[in-house]
Design a protein around this motif. Structure first.
Motif, PDB file in Angstrom:
ATOM      1  N   VAL A 142       0.493  -1.422   0.181  1.00  0.00           N
ATOM      2  CA  VAL A 142      -0.354  -0.132  -0.100  1.00  0.00           C
ATOM      3  C   VAL A 142       0.685   1.166  -0.135  1.00  0.00           C
ATOM      4  O   VAL A 142       0.131   2.175  -0.794  1.00  0.00           O
ATOM      5  CB  VAL A 142      -1.074   0.226   1.517  1.00  0.00           C
ATOM      6  CG1 VAL A 142      -1.611   1.341   1.287  1.00  0.00           C
ATOM      7  CG2 VAL A 142      -1.428  -1.049   1.399  1.00  0.00           C
ATOM      8  N   THR A 191       1.090   4.204  -3.025  1.00  0.00           N
ATOM      9  CA  THR A 191       0.048   5.522  -2.816  1.00  0.00           C
ATOM     10  C   THR A 191       1.791   6.325  -3.126  1.00  0.00           C
ATOM     11  O   THR A 191       1.424   7.233  -2.741  1.00  0.00           O
ATOM     12  CB  THR A 191      -0.315   5.476  -1.295  1.00  0.00           C
ATOM     13  OG1 THR A 191       0.699   4.589  -0.678  1.00  0.00           O
ATOM     14  CG2 THR A 191      -1.795   4.641  -1.278  1.00  0.00           C
ATOM     15  N   VAL A 234       1.728   6.582   5.743  1.00  0.00           N
ATOM     16  CA  VAL A 234      -0.028   4.824   5.425  1.00  0.00           C
ATOM     17  C   VAL A 234      -0.128   4.844   7.034  1.00  0.00           C
ATOM     18  O   VAL A 234      -1.808   4.818   7.019  1.00  0.00           O
ATOM     19  CB  VAL A 234       0.610   3.863   5.537  1.00  0.00           C
ATOM     20  CG1 VAL A 234      -0.921   2.853   4.683  1.00  0.00           C
ATOM     21  CG2 VAL A 234       0.697   3.601   3.305  1.00  0.00           C
ATOM     22  N   ARG A 277      -2.052   8.362   8.235  1.00  0.00           N
ATOM     23  CA  ARG A 277      -2.968   8.764   7.830  1.00  0.00           C
ATOM     24  C   ARG A 277      -4.355   7.606   7.846  1.00  0.00           C
ATOM     25  O   ARG A 277      -5.573   8.230   7.779  1.00  0.00           O
ATOM     26  CB  ARG A 277      -2.881   8.544   6.123  1.00  0.00           C
ATOM     27  CG  ARG A 277      -2.056   9.646   5.756  1.00  0.00           C
ATOM     28  CD  ARG A 277      -2.000   9.731   4.293  1.00  0.00           C
ATOM     29  NE  ARG A 277      -0.768  10.952   3.890  1.00  0.00           N
ATOM     30  CZ  ARG A 277      -1.246  12.462   3.965  1.00  0.00           C
ATOM     31  NH1 ARG A 277      -2.068  12.025   3.762  1.00  0.00           N
ATOM     32  NH2 ARG A 277      -0.342  13.395   3.353  1.00  0.00           N
ATOM     33  N   HIS A 278      -4.274   6.867   7.712  1.00  0.00           N
ATOM     34  CA  HIS A 278      -5.115   5.261   8.257  1.00  0.00           C
ATOM     35  C   HIS A 278      -6.152   6.028   9.920  1.00  0.00           C
ATOM     36  O   HIS A 278      -6.642   5.798   9.718  1.00  0.00           O
ATOM     37  CB  HIS A 278      -4.855   4.403   8.368  1.00  0.00           C
ATOM     38  CG  HIS A 278      -5.952   2.710   8.066  1.00  0.00           C
ATOM     39  ND1 HIS A 278      -6.238   1.923   9.202  1.00  0.00           N
ATOM     40  CD2 HIS A 278      -6.397   3.198   7.604  1.00  0.00           C
ATOM     41  CE1 HIS A 278      -7.182   1.995   9.034  1.00  0.00           C
ATOM     42  NE2 HIS A 278      -7.730   1.717   7.798  1.00  0.00           N
ATOM     43  N   ASP A 333      -8.805   8.778   4.380  1.00  0.00           N
ATOM     44  CA  ASP A 333      -7.798   9.651   3.561  1.00  0.00           C
ATOM     45  C   ASP A 333      -8.264   9.089   2.559  1.00  0.00           C
ATOM     46  O   ASP A 333      -7.108   8.071   1.418  1.00  0.00           O
ATOM     47  CB  ASP A 333      -6.271   9.441   3.966  1.00  0.00           C
ATOM     48  CG  ASP A 333      -5.602  10.400   3.512  1.00  0.00           C
ATOM     49  OD1 ASP A 333      -5.965  10.272   2.016  1.00  0.00           O
ATOM     50  OD2 ASP A 333      -4.831  11.134   4.387  1.00  0.00           O
ATOM     51  N   LEU A 359      -5.804   9.405  -0.230  1.00  0.00           N
ATOM     52  CA  LEU A 359      -4.488   9.218  -0.399  1.00  0.00           C
ATOM     53  C   LEU A 359      -4.736   7.398  -0.678  1.00  0.00           C
ATOM     54  O   LEU A 359      -3.750   6.693  -0.700  1.00  0.00           O
ATOM     55  CB  LEU A 359      -3.714  10.185   0.050  1.00  0.00           C
ATOM     56  CG  LEU A 359      -3.087  10.925  -0.234  1.00  0.00           C
ATOM     57  CD1 LEU A 359      -1.935  11.712   0.459  1.00  0.00           C
ATOM     58  CD2 LEU A 359      -2.787  11.465  -1.818  1.00  0.00           C
ATOM     59  N   LEU A 360      -5.226   6.841   0.638  1.00  0.00           N
ATOM     60  CA  LEU A 360      -4.904   5.000   0.854  1.00  0.00           C
ATOM     61  C   LEU A 360      -6.082   4.317  -0.067  1.00  0.00           C
ATOM     62  O   LEU A 360      -6.542   4.029   0.332  1.00  0.00           O
ATOM     63  CB  LEU A 360      -5.792   4.974   2.300  1.00  0.00           C
ATOM     64  CG  LEU A 360      -4.798   5.932   3.368  1.00  0.00           C
ATOM     65  CD1 LEU A 360      -4.726   4.985   4.712  1.00  0.00           C
ATOM     66  CD2 LEU A 360      -3.025   5.256   3.196  1.00  0.00           C
ATOM     67  N   THR A 361      -6.760   5.315  -0.967  1.00  0.00           N
ATOM     68  CA  THR A 361      -7.609   4.643  -2.234  1.00  0.00           C
ATOM     69  C   THR A 361      -6.575   3.503  -3.078  1.00  0.00           C
ATOM     70  O   THR A 361      -6.177   4.592  -3.717  1.00  0.00           O
ATOM     71  CB  THR A 361      -8.759   5.110  -2.996  1.00  0.00           C
ATOM     72  OG1 THR A 361      -9.407   6.318  -1.669  1.00  0.00           O
ATOM     73  CG2 THR A 361      -9.721   4.659  -3.659  1.00  0.00           C
ATOM     74  N   VAL A 362      -6.885   2.055  -2.843  1.00  0.00           N
ATOM     75  CA  VAL A 362      -5.646   1.442  -3.520  1.00  0.00           C
ATOM     76  C   VAL A 362      -7.229   0.244  -3.725  1.00  0.00           C
ATOM     77  O   VAL A 362      -7.920  -0.206  -3.315  1.00  0.00           O
ATOM     78  CB  VAL A 362      -5.262   0.967  -2.542  1.00  0.00           C
ATOM     79  CG1 VAL A 362      -3.591   1.697  -2.328  1.00  0.00           C
ATOM     80  CG2 VAL A 362      -5.759   0.368  -1.468  1.00  0.00           C
TER      81      VAL A 362
END
Length: 252
Positions: free
Chosen positions: A143, A147, A154, A157-158, A181, A183-186
Motif C-alpha cells: 500500500v 500510494t 500510511v 493517515r489511516h 484519507d 490518498l489511501l484509495t487502492v
C-alpha cells in the motif's frame, strides 16, 4: 433482511464491547463489487427522485445518487422511523425498507421517503467505536508503494480520520467504513487470498474494514485487531452497525 444490493464477493468486514464508547457486516472478495446499484433503465430522468422500486408487497428499494444520500436517508429513518416499518438496510447506492403492508400503504410510504432530508449526516452523530490496531499487515508495504507514501505515513493517515459505517454485508459483522484519507484509495488484490485471518484491518477502493472472522478476501491488509467484531453470545452480535463512527488507534 439483507439488502441484495450489498452482497459481496469472496472477500468480505468488528472490536469488543470494550471498544464501544457510546450509544452506537463483506464483503465478497471484491469491495468494489459490493454494492452494485440496481439501475432501472425504465425510470425516466424526469421521474420523481429518489427512485423507489417495489420489492414484493412489503418492501421498497430506494435508489440514491451516492453514499452520502444513503447515509442521510438511513440516519433520517433510524432517528424518526415511520410506523409499521420493520427493517432498514442500507447498501452502497440503495436503502431497502421492509414494512407491514397491512398497516401502511406503499404509496404513503413512498411519498414520505421522498420528503426526507438527504443532507450529509452531522459528523458527531452516531456511536463512537475505537479499534486498536497493530499495523503489521502483509500488504502494508505494498500500500505504501501504491500510494507513494512511507509505511509510517500510511499508518498515520489511516489513524488520522474518523470513519463511519456506511453499510454492512459480505459476512456477519463486516462493516464498510467510509471517510478515510483519499490518498489511501487502492484497488483490491488481483488474486484474493483463500484465507484472511479474522481481525485483519484492510483497505480497498474507498473503504476500510475489519474482517470479523477467517474468510477468503481480496482487500489489502494493513494490520490486525484483537477486538471481536462478531460475537453471537452478545446481545448485539455485531460490534459495528450502520451509522456508527469508528477510529483506528495504533498499538505496538
Amino acid at each position: 433482511m439483507r439488502n441484495p444490493d450489498a452482497e459481496p464477493d469472496a472477500d468480505a468486514s468488528p472490536p469488543t464491547e470494550a471498544g464501544r464508547h457510546a450509544t452506537a457486516p463483506p464483503e465478497s472478495s471484491d469491495p468494489a463489487s459490493t454494492p452494485a446499484s440496481p439501475a432501472d433503465a425504465s425510470v425516466p430522468t424526469t421521474a420523481p427522485r429518489p427512485a423507489v422500486h417495489r420489492v414484493g408487497r412489503g418492501a421498497l428499494l430506494v435508489e440514491l445518487d451516492d453514499l452520502t444520500q444513503v447515509q442521510a436517508l438511513h440516519h433520517s429513518l433510524t432517528a424518526d422511523r415511520p410506523e409499521a416499518v420493520d427493517e432498514i438496510v442500507p447498501a452502497a447506492r440503495t436503502v431497502l425498507i421492509s414494512f407491514d403492508a397491512d398497516r401502511l400503504a406503499a404509496d404513503r410510504l413512498i411519498t414520505e421517503l421522498r420528503s426526507r432530508d438527504l443532507s450529509p449526516v452531522p459528523n458527531r452523530e452516531g456511536t463512537l467505536v475505537e479499534i486498536p490496531v497493530s499495523y503489521s499487515g502483509p500488504d502494508l508495504g505494498e500500500v505504501a508503494e501504491l500510494t507513494g507514501l512511507s509505511e509510517q505515513d500510511v499508518v498515520r493517515r489511516h489513524c488520522g480520520r474518523e470513519y463511519r459505517v456506511a453499510f454492512c454485508g459480505f459476512a456477519p459483522g463486516f462493516g464498510y467504513l467510509v471517510g478515510g484519507d483519499p490518498l489511501l484509495t487502492v484497488p483490491r488484490r488481483e488474486t484474493p487470498r483463500v484465507r484472511v485471518p479474522g481481525g485483519s484491518v484492510a483497505v480497498a477502493d474507498e473503504f476500510s474494514a475489519v474482517y470479523p472472522r477467517d474468510s477468503p478476501g481480496g482487500w489489502r491488509l494493513l494490520g490486525r485487531t484483537e477486538l471481536a467484531l462478531w460475537q453471537t453470545d452478545r446481545p448485539e452480535p455485531a460490534l459495528l452497525t450502520p451509522g456508527d463512527r469508528v477510529r483506528f488507534r495504533e498499538v505496538r
